[in-house]
Design an enzyme around this catalytic site. Structure first.
Site, PDB file in Angstrom:
ATOM      1  N   LYS A 254      33.395  41.324  41.520  1.00  0.00           N
ATOM      2  CA  LYS A 254      32.255  40.630  40.916  1.00  0.00           C
ATOM      3  C   LYS A 254      31.690  41.457  39.760  1.00  0.00           C
ATOM      4  O   LYS A 254      31.832  42.680  39.746  1.00  0.00           O
ATOM      5  CB  LYS A 254      31.144  40.451  41.971  1.00  0.00           C
ATOM      6  CG  LYS A 254      31.420  39.393  43.025  1.00  0.00           C
ATOM      7  CD  LYS A 254      30.236  39.257  43.958  1.00  0.00           C
ATOM      8  CE  LYS A 254      30.477  38.206  45.036  1.00  0.00           C
ATOM      9  NZ  LYS A 254      30.653  36.840  44.496  1.00  0.00           N
TER      10      LYS A 254
ATOM     11  N   ARG B  28      35.418  31.791  53.326  1.00  0.00           N
ATOM     12  CA  ARG B  28      36.222  30.745  53.980  1.00  0.00           C
ATOM     13  C   ARG B  28      37.372  31.346  54.771  1.00  0.00           C
ATOM     14  O   ARG B  28      37.841  30.769  55.746  1.00  0.00           O
ATOM     15  CB  ARG B  28      36.693  29.735  52.926  1.00  0.00           C
ATOM     16  CG  ARG B  28      37.554  30.321  51.858  1.00  0.00           C
ATOM     17  CD  ARG B  28      37.645  29.444  50.609  1.00  0.00           C
ATOM     18  NE  ARG B  28      36.465  29.542  49.774  1.00  0.00           N
ATOM     19  CZ  ARG B  28      36.285  28.853  48.643  1.00  0.00           C
ATOM     20  NH1 ARG B  28      37.217  28.001  48.228  1.00  0.00           N
ATOM     21  NH2 ARG B  28      35.191  29.000  47.928  1.00  0.00           N
TER      22      ARG B  28
HETATM   23  N1  BES Z   1      29.259  35.171  48.749  1.00  0.00           N
HETATM   24  C1  BES Z   1      29.766  34.470  47.636  1.00  0.00           C
HETATM   25  C2  BES Z   1      28.947  33.237  47.281  1.00  0.00           C
HETATM   26  C3  BES Z   1      27.597  33.475  46.675  1.00  0.00           C
HETATM   27  C4  BES Z   1      27.475  33.774  45.331  1.00  0.00           C
HETATM   28  C5  BES Z   1      26.462  33.313  47.434  1.00  0.00           C
HETATM   29  C6  BES Z   1      26.213  33.957  44.783  1.00  0.00           C
HETATM   30  C7  BES Z   1      25.217  33.474  46.867  1.00  0.00           C
HETATM   31  C8  BES Z   1      25.086  33.796  45.546  1.00  0.00           C
HETATM   32  C9  BES Z   1      31.185  33.998  47.910  1.00  0.00           C
HETATM   33  O1  BES Z   1      31.944  34.826  48.717  1.00  0.00           O
HETATM   34  C10 BES Z   1      31.886  33.902  46.616  1.00  0.00           C
HETATM   35  O2  BES Z   1      32.071  34.894  45.987  1.00  0.00           O
HETATM   36  N2  BES Z   1      32.269  32.688  46.232  1.00  0.00           N
HETATM   37  C11 BES Z   1      32.911  32.462  45.003  1.00  0.00           C
HETATM   38  C12 BES Z   1      34.009  31.456  45.211  1.00  0.00           C
HETATM   39  C13 BES Z   1      34.913  31.297  44.029  1.00  0.00           C
HETATM   40  C14 BES Z   1      35.729  32.544  43.827  1.00  0.00           C
HETATM   41  C15 BES Z   1      35.806  30.113  44.275  1.00  0.00           C
HETATM   42  C16 BES Z   1      31.863  31.937  44.016  1.00  0.00           C
HETATM   43  O3  BES Z   1      30.987  31.170  44.427  1.00  0.00           O
HETATM   44  O4  BES Z   1      31.903  32.330  42.856  1.00  0.00           O
HETATM   45 MN    MN Z   2      32.914  36.346  47.572  1.00  0.00          MN
END
Ligand code: BES
Ligand code: MN
Ligand code: ZN
Length: 503
Positions: A286, A360
Protein backbone atom coordinates in the site's frame (compact mmCIF):
# COMPACT_ATOMS: atom_id res chain seq x y z
CA UNK A 1 -9.46 1.79 32.51
CA UNK A 2 -9.83 3.06 28.97
CA UNK A 3 -13.47 4.06 29.31
CA UNK A 4 -15.05 6.36 31.83
CA UNK A 5 -17.78 4.37 33.53
CA UNK A 6 -20.78 5.54 35.50
CA UNK A 7 -23.74 3.87 37.11
CA UNK A 8 -27.02 4.13 35.25
CA UNK A 9 -30.55 3.20 36.25
CA UNK A 10 -34.19 3.87 35.40
CA UNK A 11 -36.50 5.30 38.04
CA UNK A 12 -39.89 6.98 38.24
CA UNK A 13 -40.62 10.63 39.00
CA UNK A 14 -41.26 9.95 42.67
CA UNK A 15 -37.73 8.63 43.14
CA UNK A 16 -36.46 11.83 41.59
CA UNK A 17 -38.33 13.83 44.19
CA UNK A 18 -36.68 11.79 46.93
CA UNK A 19 -33.22 12.07 45.36
CA UNK A 20 -33.43 15.83 45.02
CA UNK A 21 -34.44 16.13 48.68
CA UNK A 22 -31.12 14.51 49.65
CA UNK A 23 -27.94 16.50 50.06
CA UNK A 24 -26.48 15.62 46.64
CA UNK A 25 -28.63 17.53 44.21
CA UNK A 26 -28.29 16.15 40.72
CA UNK A 27 -28.35 18.02 37.48
CA UNK A 28 -31.76 17.60 35.88
CA UNK A 29 -31.75 17.20 32.11
CA UNK A 30 -34.86 18.16 30.19
CA UNK A 31 -35.31 17.70 26.43
CA UNK A 32 -36.83 20.37 24.20
CA UNK A 33 -37.57 20.30 20.46
CA UNK A 34 -36.96 23.04 17.89
CA UNK A 35 -40.25 24.68 18.85
CA UNK A 36 -38.96 25.13 22.39
CA UNK A 37 -41.48 22.51 23.50
CA UNK A 38 -40.41 20.42 26.47
CA UNK A 39 -40.70 16.70 25.77
CA UNK A 40 -42.34 14.29 28.14
CA UNK A 41 -44.48 15.42 30.99
CA UNK A 42 -43.40 13.77 34.17
CA UNK A 43 -45.55 15.93 36.30
CA UNK A 44 -42.82 17.56 38.32
CA UNK A 45 -44.06 21.09 37.86
CA UNK A 46 -41.08 22.72 39.53
CA UNK A 47 -38.36 21.57 37.13
CA UNK A 48 -40.57 21.82 34.10
CA UNK A 49 -41.55 25.40 34.82
CA UNK A 50 -37.94 26.31 35.53
CA UNK A 51 -36.95 24.71 32.24
CA UNK A 52 -39.72 26.61 30.44
CA UNK A 53 -38.54 29.91 31.95
CA UNK A 54 -34.97 29.10 31.00
CA UNK A 55 -35.96 28.41 27.39
CA UNK A 56 -37.81 31.71 27.21
CA UNK A 57 -35.21 33.87 28.96
CA UNK A 58 -32.32 32.52 26.92
CA UNK A 59 -34.21 32.47 23.59
CA UNK A 60 -33.26 28.80 23.37
CA UNK A 61 -34.03 27.37 19.92
CA UNK A 62 -33.79 23.65 20.77
CA UNK A 63 -31.39 22.87 17.90
CA UNK A 64 -29.97 19.35 17.96
CA UNK A 65 -27.23 19.18 20.57
CA UNK A 66 -27.62 22.76 21.82
CA UNK A 67 -27.97 23.17 25.54
CA UNK A 68 -28.63 25.83 28.12
CA UNK A 69 -28.14 25.55 31.88
CA UNK A 70 -29.62 27.25 34.92
CA UNK A 71 -27.17 26.87 37.80
CA UNK A 72 -29.44 28.71 40.24
CA UNK A 73 -26.29 29.86 42.03
CA UNK A 74 -28.00 31.87 44.73
CA UNK A 75 -30.92 29.53 45.28
CA UNK A 76 -29.37 27.06 47.69
CA UNK A 77 -31.79 24.16 47.47
CA UNK A 78 -32.29 24.21 43.71
CA UNK A 79 -30.77 21.54 41.51
CA UNK A 80 -29.10 22.59 38.27
CA UNK A 81 -31.48 22.39 35.30
CA UNK A 82 -30.08 21.80 31.82
CA UNK A 83 -32.22 21.88 28.70
CA UNK A 84 -30.84 19.85 25.78
CA UNK A 85 -32.19 20.49 22.28
CA UNK A 86 -33.14 17.55 20.07
CA UNK A 87 -34.08 19.54 16.96
CA UNK A 88 -37.06 18.45 14.88
CA UNK A 89 -39.08 15.80 16.68
CA UNK A 90 -39.83 13.88 13.46
CA UNK A 91 -36.09 13.62 12.74
CA UNK A 92 -35.24 12.32 16.19
CA UNK A 93 -34.95 8.70 15.07
CA UNK A 94 -31.95 9.67 12.90
CA UNK A 95 -30.33 11.75 15.61
CA UNK A 96 -30.66 9.83 18.82
CA UNK A 97 -26.93 9.12 19.14
CA UNK A 98 -26.19 12.81 18.62
CA UNK A 99 -28.66 13.68 21.35
CA UNK A 100 -26.91 11.25 23.69
CA UNK A 101 -23.55 12.86 22.88
CA UNK A 102 -24.98 16.27 23.69
CA UNK A 103 -26.41 15.03 26.99
CA UNK A 104 -23.08 13.48 27.91
CA UNK A 105 -21.24 16.73 27.19
CA UNK A 106 -23.78 18.61 29.30
CA UNK A 107 -23.49 16.32 32.33
CA UNK A 108 -20.00 14.80 32.23
CA UNK A 109 -18.60 17.12 34.85
CA UNK A 110 -21.39 16.81 37.37
CA UNK A 111 -21.34 13.87 39.81
CA UNK A 112 -24.96 12.90 39.26
CA UNK A 113 -27.66 13.65 36.72
CA UNK A 114 -31.29 12.79 36.23
CA UNK A 115 -32.67 12.74 32.70
CA UNK A 116 -36.39 13.39 32.32
CA UNK A 117 -37.19 10.88 29.60
CA UNK A 118 -40.96 10.82 29.67
CA UNK A 119 -43.12 9.05 27.12
CA UNK A 120 -42.64 11.30 24.11
CA UNK A 121 -39.34 9.63 23.35
CA UNK A 122 -40.14 5.97 22.83
CA UNK A 123 -38.41 2.86 24.02
CA UNK A 124 -36.65 1.97 20.77
CA UNK A 125 -34.87 5.27 21.07
CA UNK A 126 -34.14 4.50 24.69
CA UNK A 127 -31.91 1.50 23.91
CA UNK A 128 -30.01 3.49 21.32
CA UNK A 129 -29.77 6.48 23.64
CA UNK A 130 -28.32 4.55 26.57
CA UNK A 131 -25.84 2.68 24.37
CA UNK A 132 -24.63 5.98 22.91
CA UNK A 133 -24.55 7.71 26.31
CA UNK A 134 -22.26 5.02 27.74
CA UNK A 135 -20.18 5.10 24.54
CA UNK A 136 -19.77 8.87 24.84
CA UNK A 137 -17.56 8.37 27.90
CA UNK A 138 -15.18 6.14 25.95
CA UNK A 139 -11.45 6.95 26.00
CA UNK A 140 -8.43 5.11 24.70
CA UNK A 141 -5.54 6.64 26.59
CA UNK A 142 -3.68 3.86 28.33
CA UNK A 143 -0.50 4.54 26.39
CA UNK A 144 -0.36 8.13 27.62
CA UNK A 145 1.74 9.03 30.67
CA UNK A 146 -0.79 11.71 31.57
CA UNK A 147 -4.31 10.87 30.44
CA UNK A 148 -6.83 13.71 30.46
CA UNK A 149 -8.59 14.30 33.77
CA UNK A 150 -11.37 11.79 34.23
CA UNK A 151 -14.94 13.03 33.84
CA UNK A 152 -16.74 13.53 37.14
CA UNK A 153 -20.00 11.82 36.24
CA UNK A 154 -20.78 8.88 38.53
CA UNK A 155 -24.51 8.41 38.53
CA UNK A 156 -27.19 8.75 35.86
CA UNK A 157 -30.86 8.24 36.60
CA UNK A 158 -33.27 8.13 33.70
CA UNK A 159 -36.76 9.10 34.78
CA UNK A 160 -39.53 7.22 33.01
CA UNK A 161 -43.20 6.64 33.60
CA UNK A 162 -43.98 4.26 36.41
CA UNK A 163 -46.15 1.88 34.38
CA UNK A 164 -43.34 1.18 31.90
CA UNK A 165 -40.64 0.44 34.49
CA UNK A 166 -40.23 -3.26 33.63
CA UNK A 167 -39.90 -2.62 29.92
CA UNK A 168 -37.36 0.08 30.55
CA UNK A 169 -35.40 -2.11 32.94
CA UNK A 170 -35.14 -4.83 30.30
CA UNK A 171 -34.13 -2.31 27.67
CA UNK A 172 -31.52 -0.91 30.05
CA UNK A 173 -29.98 -4.32 30.72
CA UNK A 174 -29.75 -4.99 26.99
CA UNK A 175 -28.33 -1.55 26.25
CA UNK A 176 -25.64 -1.98 28.91
CA UNK A 177 -24.66 -5.37 27.49
CA UNK A 178 -24.45 -3.86 24.01
CA UNK A 179 -22.34 -0.96 25.27
CA UNK A 180 -19.99 -3.38 27.03
CA UNK A 181 -19.58 -5.31 23.78
CA UNK A 182 -18.88 -2.10 21.88
CA UNK A 183 -16.25 -1.08 24.43
CA UNK A 184 -14.52 -4.43 23.98
CA UNK A 185 -14.58 -4.04 20.20
CA UNK A 186 -13.18 -0.51 20.41
CA UNK A 187 -10.45 -1.36 22.91
CA UNK A 188 -9.24 -4.27 20.81
CA UNK A 189 -9.44 -2.41 17.50
CA UNK A 190 -7.71 0.71 18.82
CA UNK A 191 -4.68 -1.21 20.07
CA UNK A 192 -1.38 -0.66 18.25
CA UNK A 193 -0.44 -3.32 15.68
CA UNK A 194 2.89 -4.11 17.37
CA UNK A 195 1.04 -4.75 20.63
CA UNK A 196 -1.78 -6.79 19.16
CA UNK A 197 -0.58 -9.42 16.72
CA UNK A 198 -2.73 -12.40 15.60
CA UNK A 199 -1.77 -14.49 18.67
CA UNK A 200 -2.64 -11.60 20.97
CA UNK A 201 -5.96 -11.10 19.21
CA UNK A 202 -6.76 -14.80 19.65
CA UNK A 203 -5.75 -14.38 23.28
CA UNK A 204 -8.57 -11.84 23.68
CA UNK A 205 -10.98 -14.61 22.75
CA UNK A 206 -9.40 -16.84 25.40
CA UNK A 207 -9.88 -14.09 27.93
CA UNK A 208 -13.57 -13.90 27.02
CA UNK A 209 -13.91 -17.61 27.76
CA UNK A 210 -12.38 -16.96 31.18
CA UNK A 211 -14.74 -14.05 31.86
CA UNK A 212 -17.81 -16.12 30.92
CA UNK A 213 -16.63 -19.61 31.80
CA UNK A 214 -20.16 -20.99 32.23
CA UNK A 215 -21.25 -20.25 28.69
CA UNK A 216 -18.18 -19.71 26.50
CA UNK A 217 -15.39 -22.00 25.38
CA UNK A 218 -12.59 -21.17 22.95
CA UNK A 219 -10.11 -23.13 20.91
CA UNK A 220 -7.32 -21.63 18.82
CA UNK A 221 -5.84 -23.17 15.68
CA UNK A 222 -2.28 -22.31 14.64
CA UNK A 223 -0.66 -22.50 11.20
CA UNK A 224 0.26 -26.20 11.57
CA UNK A 225 -3.40 -27.03 12.30
CA UNK A 226 -4.48 -24.98 9.32
CA UNK A 227 -1.96 -26.73 7.09
CA UNK A 228 -3.51 -30.07 8.07
CA UNK A 229 -6.95 -28.73 7.24
CA UNK A 230 -5.76 -27.51 3.84
CA UNK A 231 -6.42 -23.83 4.47
CA UNK A 232 -4.05 -22.70 1.71
CA UNK A 233 -5.71 -19.30 1.16
CA UNK A 234 -5.45 -18.26 4.80
CA UNK A 235 -1.83 -19.43 4.97
CA UNK A 236 -0.95 -17.57 1.77
CA UNK A 237 -1.72 -14.38 3.65
CA UNK A 238 -0.10 -15.15 7.00
CA UNK A 239 3.08 -16.74 5.58
CA UNK A 240 4.70 -13.35 4.85
CA UNK A 241 4.62 -12.32 8.49
CA UNK A 242 6.85 -13.39 11.36
CA UNK A 243 3.74 -13.42 13.51
CA UNK A 244 1.86 -16.71 13.29
CA UNK A 245 -1.70 -16.67 11.91
CA UNK A 246 -4.44 -17.93 14.22
CA UNK A 247 -8.02 -19.05 13.87
CA UNK A 248 -9.91 -18.47 17.12
CA UNK A 249 -13.11 -20.50 17.44
CA UNK A 250 -15.50 -19.28 20.12
CA UNK A 251 -18.52 -21.32 21.19
CA UNK A 252 -21.34 -19.71 23.17
CA UNK A 253 -23.83 -22.02 24.83
CA UNK A 254 -26.95 -19.99 25.54
CA UNK A 255 -29.45 -22.71 24.60
CA UNK A 256 -27.74 -26.06 25.02
CA UNK A 257 -25.37 -26.33 27.95
CA UNK A 258 -21.60 -26.26 27.80
CA UNK A 259 -20.86 -28.96 30.32
CA UNK A 260 -24.13 -30.90 30.41
CA UNK A 261 -25.26 -33.84 28.26
CA UNK A 262 -25.90 -31.76 25.18
CA UNK A 263 -22.45 -30.19 25.04
CA UNK A 264 -22.73 -29.63 21.32
CA UNK A 265 -24.05 -26.46 19.75
CA UNK A 266 -27.55 -26.85 18.34
CA UNK A 267 -27.99 -25.26 14.90
CA UNK A 268 -25.91 -22.28 16.02
CA UNK A 269 -25.80 -18.82 14.57
CA UNK A 270 -22.33 -18.37 13.12
CA UNK A 271 -20.27 -15.18 13.04
CA UNK A 272 -16.98 -14.79 11.19
CA UNK A 273 -14.67 -11.76 11.47
CA UNK A 274 -11.75 -10.55 9.38
CA UNK A 275 -8.88 -10.08 11.82
CA UNK A 276 -5.93 -8.53 9.97
CA UNK A 277 -3.98 -7.02 12.86
CA UNK A 278 -2.09 -5.09 10.20
CA UNK A 279 -2.58 -4.92 6.44
CA UNK A 280 0.46 -3.49 4.66
CA UNK A 281 -0.83 -4.89 1.37
CA UNK A 282 1.99 -7.46 1.26
CA UNK A 283 4.04 -7.53 -1.97
CA UNK A 284 1.26 -5.39 -3.52
CA UNK A 285 2.36 -2.82 -0.95
CA UNK A 286 0.00 0.00 0.00
CA UNK A 287 1.08 3.66 -0.31
CA UNK A 288 2.59 5.14 2.88
CA UNK A 289 -0.03 7.85 3.51
CA UNK A 290 -2.58 6.66 6.03
CA UNK A 291 -1.17 3.14 6.18
CA UNK A 292 -1.23 3.32 9.99
CA UNK A 293 -5.02 3.06 9.82
CA UNK A 294 -4.60 -0.50 8.60
CA UNK A 295 -4.20 -1.47 12.27
CA UNK A 296 -8.01 -1.29 12.21
CA UNK A 297 -8.15 -4.05 9.61
CA UNK A 298 -9.11 -6.43 12.39
CA UNK A 299 -12.28 -4.40 13.00
CA UNK A 300 -14.40 -7.31 11.78
CA UNK A 301 -12.90 -9.71 14.31
CA UNK A 302 -13.09 -7.04 17.03
CA UNK A 303 -16.80 -6.54 16.31
CA UNK A 304 -17.45 -10.28 16.49
CA UNK A 305 -15.57 -10.50 19.79
CA UNK A 306 -17.61 -7.57 21.09
CA UNK A 307 -20.85 -9.13 19.90
CA UNK A 308 -20.10 -12.39 21.71
CA UNK A 309 -19.37 -10.38 24.85
CA UNK A 310 -22.68 -8.52 24.51
CA UNK A 311 -24.61 -11.74 23.86
CA UNK A 312 -23.05 -13.44 26.89
CA UNK A 313 -23.57 -10.38 29.05
CA UNK A 314 -27.24 -10.17 28.03
CA UNK A 315 -27.57 -13.95 28.44
CA UNK A 316 -29.33 -14.42 25.09
CA UNK A 317 -30.81 -17.88 24.77
CA UNK A 318 -29.17 -18.85 21.52
CA UNK A 319 -26.29 -21.05 20.47
CA UNK A 320 -23.52 -19.24 18.70
CA UNK A 321 -20.18 -20.01 17.11
CA UNK A 322 -17.80 -17.18 16.26
CA UNK A 323 -14.61 -17.49 14.25
CA UNK A 324 -11.88 -14.85 14.19
CA UNK A 325 -9.52 -15.09 11.24
CA UNK A 326 -6.39 -13.50 12.70
CA UNK A 327 -3.39 -12.77 10.48
CA UNK A 328 -0.91 -10.08 9.52
CA UNK A 329 -0.31 -9.13 5.87
CA UNK A 330 3.38 -8.29 5.36
CA UNK A 331 5.89 -8.23 2.50
CA UNK A 332 8.86 -10.57 2.97
CA UNK A 333 10.88 -13.22 1.15
CA UNK A 334 8.24 -15.73 2.24
CA UNK A 335 5.27 -13.58 1.25
CA UNK A 336 2.83 -14.57 -1.48
CA UNK A 337 3.44 -13.11 -4.94
CA UNK A 338 0.94 -11.84 -7.45
CA UNK A 339 0.48 -14.84 -9.74
CA UNK A 340 0.62 -17.47 -6.99
CA UNK A 341 -2.03 -20.18 -7.10
CA UNK A 342 -3.25 -21.59 -3.80
CA UNK A 343 -5.94 -24.05 -2.71
CA UNK A 344 -8.69 -23.33 -0.19
CA UNK A 345 -9.96 -25.80 2.39
CA UNK A 346 -12.85 -26.83 0.11
CA UNK A 347 -10.51 -27.58 -2.81
CA UNK A 348 -11.17 -24.39 -4.79
CA UNK A 349 -8.00 -23.07 -6.43
CA UNK A 350 -7.39 -19.33 -6.23
CA UNK A 351 -5.08 -17.20 -8.36
CA UNK A 352 -3.73 -14.36 -6.24
CA UNK A 353 -3.45 -11.36 -8.55
CA UNK A 354 -3.15 -8.77 -5.79
CA UNK A 355 -1.78 -9.64 -2.37
CA UNK A 356 -3.65 -6.64 -0.94
CA UNK A 357 -6.96 -8.42 -1.55
CA UNK A 358 -6.09 -10.59 1.47
CA UNK A 359 -9.23 -10.27 3.57
CA UNK A 360 -11.25 -12.49 1.24
CA UNK A 361 -8.44 -15.06 1.34
CA UNK A 362 -8.46 -15.48 5.12
CA UNK A 363 -12.26 -15.33 5.16
CA UNK A 364 -12.90 -17.96 2.49
CA UNK A 365 -11.06 -20.58 4.55
CA UNK A 366 -12.78 -19.44 7.75
CA UNK A 367 -16.14 -19.78 5.98
CA UNK A 368 -15.21 -23.28 4.77
CA UNK A 369 -14.18 -24.20 8.31
CA UNK A 370 -17.52 -23.11 9.79
CA UNK A 371 -19.52 -25.01 7.16
CA UNK A 372 -17.39 -28.12 7.62
CA UNK A 373 -17.74 -28.20 11.42
CA UNK A 374 -21.15 -26.67 12.21
CA UNK A 375 -24.71 -26.91 10.96
CA UNK A 376 -25.16 -23.15 11.10
CA UNK A 377 -28.61 -21.56 10.91
CA UNK A 378 -27.01 -18.60 9.22
CA UNK A 379 -23.44 -17.35 8.80
CA UNK A 380 -22.75 -13.62 9.07
CA UNK A 381 -19.28 -12.29 8.37
CA UNK A 382 -18.00 -8.80 9.08
CA UNK A 383 -14.93 -7.42 7.35
CA UNK A 384 -13.12 -4.17 6.60
CA UNK A 385 -12.97 -5.65 3.14
CA UNK A 386 -12.73 -2.95 0.48
CA UNK A 387 -11.79 0.67 -0.02
CA UNK A 388 -14.48 0.62 -2.71
CA UNK A 389 -17.16 0.26 -0.03
CA UNK A 390 -15.88 3.42 1.64
CA UNK A 391 -16.26 5.22 -1.69
CA UNK A 392 -19.76 3.81 -2.21
CA UNK A 393 -21.30 4.29 1.25
CA UNK A 394 -18.87 6.39 3.27
CA UNK A 395 -19.01 6.04 7.05
CA UNK A 396 -22.81 6.14 7.40
CA UNK A 397 -23.90 2.65 6.33
CA UNK A 398 -22.14 -0.70 6.15
CA UNK A 399 -22.55 -2.63 2.90
CA UNK A 400 -24.81 -5.65 3.37
CA UNK A 401 -24.85 -8.65 1.05
CA UNK A 402 -26.91 -11.80 1.49
CA UNK A 403 -28.29 -14.83 -0.30
CA UNK A 404 -31.24 -15.08 2.11
CA UNK A 405 -34.39 -12.92 2.25
CA UNK A 406 -35.19 -13.56 5.92
CA UNK A 407 -31.68 -12.62 7.01
CA UNK A 408 -31.76 -9.44 4.92
CA UNK A 409 -35.09 -8.45 6.41
CA UNK A 410 -34.02 -9.14 9.99
CA UNK A 411 -30.71 -7.32 9.59
CA UNK A 412 -32.49 -4.35 8.05
CA UNK A 413 -34.89 -4.24 11.01
CA UNK A 414 -31.99 -4.40 13.47
CA UNK A 415 -30.26 -1.65 11.51
CA UNK A 416 -33.21 0.71 11.94
CA UNK A 417 -33.68 -0.27 15.59
CA UNK A 418 -30.09 0.42 16.58
CA UNK A 419 -29.14 3.20 14.16
CA UNK A 420 -26.15 0.97 13.30
CA UNK A 421 -27.13 1.31 9.66
CA UNK A 422 -26.64 -1.02 6.68
CA UNK A 423 -27.48 -0.80 2.99
CA UNK A 424 -28.45 -3.75 0.82
CA UNK A 425 -25.96 -4.31 -2.02
CA UNK A 426 -26.28 -6.63 -5.06
CA UNK A 427 -24.74 -10.02 -5.90
CA UNK A 428 -25.69 -10.45 -9.55
CA UNK A 429 -24.00 -13.24 -11.47
CA UNK A 430 -22.63 -10.74 -14.00
CA UNK A 431 -20.48 -9.18 -11.27
CA UNK A 432 -19.32 -12.62 -10.22
CA UNK A 433 -18.02 -13.34 -13.74
CA UNK A 434 -15.34 -10.69 -13.22
CA UNK A 435 -13.64 -13.21 -10.92
CA UNK A 436 -13.16 -15.98 -13.50
CA UNK A 437 -9.46 -16.80 -13.67
CA UNK A 438 -7.53 -17.99 -16.73
CA UNK A 439 -5.47 -20.47 -14.73
CA UNK A 440 -7.43 -21.32 -11.55
CA UNK A 441 -11.05 -21.73 -10.40
CA UNK A 442 -11.22 -18.11 -9.29
CA UNK A 443 -8.99 -15.04 -9.03
CA UNK A 444 -8.87 -12.84 -5.94
CA UNK A 445 -9.69 -9.53 -7.61
CA UNK A 446 -12.34 -8.41 -10.11
CA UNK A 447 -11.48 -5.19 -11.82
CA UNK A 448 -11.69 -1.50 -11.09
CA UNK A 449 -15.48 -1.56 -11.15
CA UNK A 450 -17.74 -2.48 -8.23
CA UNK A 451 -14.91 -3.53 -5.92
CA UNK A 452 -17.06 -4.10 -2.85
CA UNK A 453 -19.51 -6.20 -4.86
CA UNK A 454 -16.88 -8.43 -6.47
CA UNK A 455 -15.27 -8.98 -3.06
CA UNK A 456 -18.64 -10.18 -1.76
CA UNK A 457 -19.06 -12.37 -4.86
CA UNK A 458 -15.70 -13.96 -4.06
CA UNK A 459 -16.89 -14.90 -0.57
CA UNK A 460 -20.20 -16.20 -1.92
CA UNK A 461 -18.32 -18.73 -4.05
CA UNK A 462 -17.36 -20.45 -0.80
CA UNK A 463 -20.91 -20.67 0.56
CA UNK A 464 -22.59 -24.01 -0.03
CA UNK A 465 -25.94 -24.24 -1.81
CA UNK A 466 -28.74 -23.73 0.75
CA UNK A 467 -26.53 -22.18 3.43
CA UNK A 468 -28.00 -18.84 4.57
CA UNK A 469 -25.26 -16.22 4.66
CA UNK A 470 -24.75 -12.49 4.96
CA UNK A 471 -21.63 -10.38 4.56
CA UNK A 472 -21.14 -6.92 6.03
CA UNK A 473 -18.45 -4.76 4.46
CA UNK A 474 -17.59 -2.44 7.35
CA UNK A 475 -14.54 -0.76 5.77
CA UNK A 476 -16.16 2.67 6.15
CA UNK A 477 -17.94 2.17 9.47
CA UNK A 478 -15.59 0.20 11.77
CA UNK A 479 -13.55 3.25 12.61
CA UNK A 480 -13.61 7.01 12.25
CA UNK A 481 -10.79 7.91 9.89
CA UNK A 482 -8.49 10.94 10.08
CA UNK A 483 -6.19 12.65 12.56
CA UNK A 484 -8.12 11.35 15.58
CA UNK A 485 -8.81 7.92 14.08
CA UNK A 486 -10.69 5.75 16.53
CA UNK A 487 -12.69 2.53 16.45
CA UNK A 488 -16.49 2.93 16.45
CA UNK A 489 -17.58 -0.39 17.91
CA UNK A 490 -19.75 -1.03 14.86
CA UNK A 491 -21.53 -3.26 13.98
CA UNK A 492 -21.79 -4.74 17.50
CA UNK A 493 -25.15 -3.07 18.18
CA UNK A 494 -26.55 -4.26 14.86
CA UNK A 495 -25.46 -7.88 15.34
CA UNK A 496 -26.48 -8.08 18.99
CA UNK A 497 -29.94 -6.70 18.24
CA UNK A 498 -30.24 -9.06 15.26
CA UNK A 499 -29.43 -12.06 17.45
CA UNK A 500 -31.82 -10.85 20.13
CA UNK A 501 -34.57 -10.59 17.51
CA UNK A 502 -33.91 -14.20 16.49
CA UNK A 503 -33.70 -15.64 20.02
N1 BES B 1 -8.25 -3.71 4.29
C1 BES B 1 -8.35 -3.30 2.94
C2 BES B 1 -9.63 -2.52 2.65
C3 BES B 1 -9.72 -1.13 3.21
C4 BES B 1 -9.09 -0.08 2.57
C5 BES B 1 -10.49 -0.89 4.32
C6 BES B 1 -9.22 1.20 3.09
C7 BES B 1 -10.63 0.40 4.80
C8 BES B 1 -9.99 1.44 4.20
C9 BES B 1 -8.35 -4.50 2.02
O1 BES B 1 -7.59 -5.58 2.45
C10 BES B 1 -7.79 -4.08 0.72
O2 BES B 1 -6.66 -3.72 0.67
N2 BES B 1 -8.62 -4.12 -0.32
C11 BES B 1 -8.22 -3.70 -1.61
C12 BES B 1 -8.78 -4.66 -2.62
C13 BES B 1 -8.24 -4.46 -4.00
C14 BES B 1 -6.79 -4.84 -4.06
C15 BES B 1 -9.05 -5.31 -4.95
C16 BES B 1 -8.76 -2.29 -1.83
O3 BES B 1 -9.88 -2.00 -1.38
O4 BES B 1 -8.05 -1.47 -2.40
MN1 MN C 1 -5.55 -5.38 1.83
ZN1 ZN D 1 -7.30 -5.74 4.47
Amino acid sequence: MPAHTFHISVKDALSLKKATKNKSLPTIVVFADDQGQILGNLGDAEYLSRAADLIKQSHFKGGMGDSVTDYAIHAKDFPVVTVVGIGKLDKLADNIAKAAQAVYTAIKNTPAAAILWGDTICQIHFTQFVTALIGAGYRFEHHKAKPKDADLLEEVIIISNKDAQDDYDNALTFAKATAAGMTTARDVANEAPNLLNPSELAQKAKQLAKDYEDTISVSVLGEKDMQKLGMGCFLAVSQGSDAEGKLAVIEYYGKSSKSGKKSKLERPFALVGKGLTFDSGGISLKPAAGMEEMKFDMGGAASILGTVRAVAEAGLEIDLVAVLACAENMPSARASRPGDVVTAMNGTTVEILNTDAEGRLVLCDALCYVQEHYDARVIIDTATLTGACVIALGSVRSGMYSNDEDTLFALEAASEYTGDLVWHMPLDETYNEQLNSKVADVQNIGGREAGSVTAACFLKRFIKEGQAWAHLDIAGTAWKSGSTASASGRPVALLTQYLRSQA
